[in-house]
Design a protein around this motif. Structure first.
Motif, PDB file in Angstrom:
ATOM      1  N   GLY A 205       0.802  -1.218   0.000  1.00 29.32           N
ATOM      2  CA  GLY A 205       0.000   0.000   0.000  1.00 29.32           C
ATOM      3  C   GLY A 205       0.834   1.266   0.000  1.00 29.32           C
ATOM      4  N   ASP A 206       0.155   2.394  -0.143  1.00 28.59           N
ATOM      5  CA  ASP A 206       0.848   3.684  -0.189  1.00 28.59           C
ATOM      6  C   ASP A 206       1.451   4.039   1.168  1.00 28.59           C
ATOM      7  N   ALA A 207       0.735   3.738   2.255  1.00 32.50           N
ATOM      8  CA  ALA A 207       1.303   4.037   3.571  1.00 32.50           C
ATOM      9  C   ALA A 207       2.509   3.137   3.826  1.00 32.50           C
ATOM     10  N   SER A 208       2.404   1.877   3.408  1.00 32.16           N
ATOM     11  CA  SER A 208       3.503   0.917   3.626  1.00 32.16           C
ATOM     12  C   SER A 208       4.776   1.331   2.906  1.00 32.16           C
ATOM     13  N   ASP A 239      -1.994   2.587  -4.506  1.00 33.14           N
ATOM     14  CA  ASP A 239      -2.163   3.870  -3.818  1.00 33.14           C
ATOM     15  C   ASP A 239      -3.646   4.226  -3.694  1.00 33.14           C
ATOM     16  N   ASN A 240      -4.187   3.969  -2.499  1.00 29.96           N
ATOM     17  CA  ASN A 240      -5.581   4.365  -2.259  1.00 29.96           C
ATOM     18  C   ASN A 240      -5.631   5.648  -1.428  1.00 29.96           C
ATOM     19  N   GLY A 241      -4.468   6.235  -1.194  1.00 25.69           N
ATOM     20  CA  GLY A 241      -4.415   7.532  -0.535  1.00 25.69           C
ATOM     21  C   GLY A 241      -4.576   7.507   0.975  1.00 25.69           C
ATOM     22  N   ILE A 242      -4.575   6.319   1.557  1.00 23.77           N
ATOM     23  CA  ILE A 242      -4.835   6.262   3.005  1.00 23.77           C
ATOM     24  C   ILE A 242      -4.242   4.977   3.591  1.00 23.77           C
ATOM     25  N   GLY A 243      -3.885   5.017   4.859  1.00 25.94           N
ATOM     26  CA  GLY A 243      -3.463   3.837   5.609  1.00 25.94           C
ATOM     27  C   GLY A 243      -4.277   3.814   6.892  1.00 25.94           C
ATOM     28  N   ILE A 244      -5.179   2.892   7.006  1.00 22.27           N
ATOM     29  CA  ILE A 244      -6.213   2.829   8.058  1.00 22.27           C
ATOM     30  C   ILE A 244      -6.953   4.167   8.118  1.00 22.27           C
TER      31      ILE A 244
END
Ligand code: TPP
Ligand code: MG
Length: 758
Positions: A205-208, A239-244
């Protein structure tokens, strides 16, 4: 993004966003204006100008719908306790394109939102059912083909999807390692388990992408490509623009990765198959052709929250939620299906509902399948051990010809040389192992031309060449990631960690990753390796905590890990043979802890006596896993249980006590610190009147605690037992270091006390 709250219909304000997204799809299809286009043939573009053909789109759409309905099913059946995982793939279904554009033999290390990818990859082999296989995993059934019910994880042996843990980014180093290994195995002309032009897929993910473990892999990929070495890894950042609940700053992934040298950046629209297809194809083709690390920035969105337990409506405005839900890629796919004339509204809704029914039916069926019922079943794949086969492999001596070549003739064989100290014998033992296994690789910091900071690996680089013995970049996480990669490609990695203190910053690669693979893949995947770590205290002249770290407690509770620690050179050689055999036969991960202070130790009782020099054990000799070495097995006044630096101290104490009071002292060298051979400890303790544990590790959590527990649990707590241990502190510099470690005097004093009965 903003829609006025008043414009949001009541239907879309509910708490259960899964229901709303489900309904959104149905309404969207029903309300879509008629297109009037002719249905395209499978080989025609699905929409004018798109490179995506109608036939490809049709199957991608089905894969997306399978993924979505598995998510919806999980939300419904979780509350009925029929499903045990609700982190879904909704919004990420476009990753099906990556699967379709790659091969089922391209090893894949996947993000947890890979439902679309998996459904698509399942098509690559006949007679496979993504729905039932996934349902078994959701239901934690023992028949789950990925993990046997141990984890809800995307994984498949035939599809080359190696199951991943939930630790964010922890899979990037081994994915890169696998890509590097692929190419290196080719250079070594080793048979590969996958085609030579494979690429490795690694999604996250993007945050990862910000995680240290991810950054380490990007850096190492660049470091590799910068030297023009191939590393065909396709990093897919979804990239969904968010992490949790934490938003990624808009544009960050593009900003951070688009200009990187030696990490080739591609963007793809994962929300729109008609647009994204050509973009993904370009990235995949680039990676396969150039063999360069490739970064695919795949635009996604997150539908239905982080997991079923994430009630987004409690922390996000309804306007924002609705706006995100409008970006649902399945709405775009529905639009393409209808716009192109490929589907009528009824046909699309029929497909939607039939896949829903299929997912629910599979889940109900999976719920009736067996679960893991016993502890034995749970643990079966954790630490397989077949002693006869391991011993046969460890004592195999059919590589004499190679030895004669490498050592330079009969007279130069190490067993024909005089007795030597630990460092030399380990060095010769490694040469010997490299003769036995032409797939063995040794790597780490400074191990090649220099031969290691203690010259333990000297000569190997020259004898076996730079493809088998090489320096890595200075990064322990990556060293252990590489080791997993080489193992995945069928090689035998023998990585070195320069000092025990520097293992700890990379510990998760062993604790969370390497040691868990057999468990979470139901022993379908194995990443055998022997990790050499120089450690423990007592060095004179080269001090400080970090070169004398005596704490290996962090290794003791890693499930499935074997830890060996020799105190003398001949045992070291024989233990290495056993650990390599354990890797070969049972696929196990082990750590070989080498006591630095004993590397050059030659004497035992007094200067010049050569009492700690030993002859090289010729091939055919090995030590059985778990079996200790016993000195004076008939003695019974006192048993000293120890390992590493404690053994010469124990032997000196035994000699002094014999001279001083004719005491008969038995010394037990544990050799194997994990798992502890409790039976042997108890057996020897029973045979002796008193027990002294000499443990150079820290008082808290070192191996002495395990020995003591074994004794007490065996009912021997009534015997006189004492411990001499290291202090619970870091080790200071210079002479003060010896204040925190057990000394000869401490051992002797404790033994005298026990013998005196006070
Ligand atoms: C090392 C680690 N820290 C924290 C977590 C808890 N956690 C799970 S998912 C997640 C957010 C990941 O966001 P991202 O990488 O953007 O992936 P997404 O869920 O958005 O697809 C966090 C913090 C974890 N699994 N691993
Ligand atoms: Mg994210």
């Amino acid at each position: 993004m903003s829609t006025p709250a008043t414009a949001i219909p009541a239907r879309m304000r509910g708490v259960n966003r899964a229901e709303i997204c489900d309904q959104n799809f149905i309404e969207f299809v029903k309300e879509y204006p008629a297109s009037g286009r002719r249905r395209p043939a499978p080989h025609e573009p699905v929409l004018p100008g798109s490179r995506l053909l109608a036939g490809d789109f049709d199957e991608l759409l089905e894969s997306q719908l399978i993924s979505r309905h598995l998510d919806l099913m999980a939300r419904v059946l979780r509350v009925q306790n029929k499903v045990f995982y609700t982190i879904g793939s909704s919004g990420h279904e476009g990753n099906a394109m990556v699967a379709r554009l790659t091969r089922h033999t391209d090893p894949a290390f996947l993000h947890y939102r890979s439902g679309g990818f998996m459904a698509e990859r399942f098509r690559k082999l006949p007679d496979m059912d993504p729905v039932m296989d996934s349902a078994l995993s959701f239901a934690a059934s023992a028949e789950d083909p990925a993990s046997g019910g141990r984890h809800k994880v995307w994984g498949s042996k035939p599809l080359w999807v190696l199951p991943q843990t939930s630790t964010i980014a922890s899979h990037l180093p081994k994915a890169l390692g696998t890509a590097i290994a692929l190419e290196q195995a080719r250079r070594l002309r080793r048979p590969l388990p996958v085609p030579g032009d494979s690429i490795v897929i690694c999604s996250f993910g993007d945050a990862s992408a910000n995680h240290a473990t991810a950054q380490t892999a990007f850096n190492a990929a660049q470091w590799t490509a910068y030297q023009k070495l191939p590393a065909p890894v396709l990093f897919v950042c979804e990239d969904n623009g968010i992490g949790i609940s934490v938003k990624t700053p808009p544009g960050w992934i593009h900003e951070r990765f688009s200009g990187c040298r030696d990490l080739d950046y591609f963007f793809a629209d994962g929300l729109d198959l008609a647009r994204g297809w050509a973009q993904v194809a370009e990235a995949v083709e680039h990676c396969r052709r150039t063999r360069r690390p490739t970064f695919l920035h795949l635009q996604t969105t997150r539908i239905m929250g982080h997991a079923g337990t994430d009630f987004e409506i409690e922390w996000r405005s309804i306007e924002e939620l609705v706006a995100v839900e409008r970006t649902d890629p399945l709405l775009r796919s529905a639009a393409i299906a209808l716009e192109s004339g490929l589907y009528t509204k009824d046909a699309l809704l029929d497909l939607y509902e039939s896949i829903r029914r299929r997912c629910f039916a599979a889940a109900e069926e999976a719920d009736r399948r067996p679960k893991l019922e016993t502890l034995e079943e749970v643990m079966r794949p954790l630490a397989p051990y077949t002693p006869e086969a391991v011993n046969a492999e460890a004592t195999r001596a059919d590589y004499q010809e190679r030895r004669l070549q490498v050592f330079g003739g009969e007279a130069k064989l190490p067993e024909k040389q005089p007795a030597r100290h630990l460092a030399i014998l380990i060095n010769q033992g490694l040469h010997d192992l490299f003769c036995k296994y032409d797939d063995a690789l040794l790597f780490g910091e400074d191990v090649a031309q220099k031969g290691g900071v203690y010259t333990v690996t000297k000569g190997l680089h020259k004898a076996f060449g730079p493809n088998r013995v090489f320096n890595t970049l200075l990064d322990e996480t990556m060293i252990l990631g590489l080791a997993q990669g080489y193992a995945n490609m069928g090689l035998l990695p023998i990585p070195e960690i320069q000092y025990l203190a520097y293992f700890h910053n990379a510990c998760d690669q062993i604790r969370g990753e390497a040691c868990s693979l057999q468990f979470f893949s139901n022993d379908q995947y194995r990443n055998p390796m022997v990790v050499r770590i120089a450690g423990l205290g007592y060095q004179r002249g080269f001090g400080g905590h970090f070169h004398n770290d005596n704490s290996f407690a962090a290794l003791r509770d890693i499930p499935g890990l074997v830890v060996g620690c020799p105190s003398r050179g001949d045992d070291a050689v024989m233990m290495l043979r056993t650990l390599a055999a354990l890797a070969k036969v049972d696929g196990r991960v082990s750590i070989f802890l080498e006591p630095i202070a004993l590397y050059m130790t030659k004497d035992l009782y007094e200067a010049g006596d050569g009492g700690w020099l030993f002859p090289f054990p010729p091939p055919g000799q090995a030590l059985v896993l778990g079996e200790p070495r016993v000195y004076e097995p008939g003695a019974s006044d006192l048993l000293i249980i120890s390992y590493g630096n404690g053994i010469p101290m124990a032997l000196r104490a035994a000699k002094a006590l014999a001279a001083e009071q004719d005491a008969k002292v038995r010394v037990l060298d544990l050799l194997w610190l994990q798992p502890l051979n409790e039976a042997a400890i108890v057996e020897h303790a029973r045979a002796c009147r008193r027990v002294l544990i000499v443990d150079e590790g820290r008082r808290t959590a070192s191996v002495g605690e395990g020995v003591m527990t074994a004794l007490v649990e065996a009912g021997l707590g009534g015997k006189p037992i004492a411990r001499v241990v290291g202090a619970d502190t870091y080790t200071p510099l210079a002479g003060a270091a010896f204040l925190v470690l057990p000394s000869d005097a401490d051992v002797l004093q404790a033994a005298r006390r026990l013998l005196a009965g006070d």
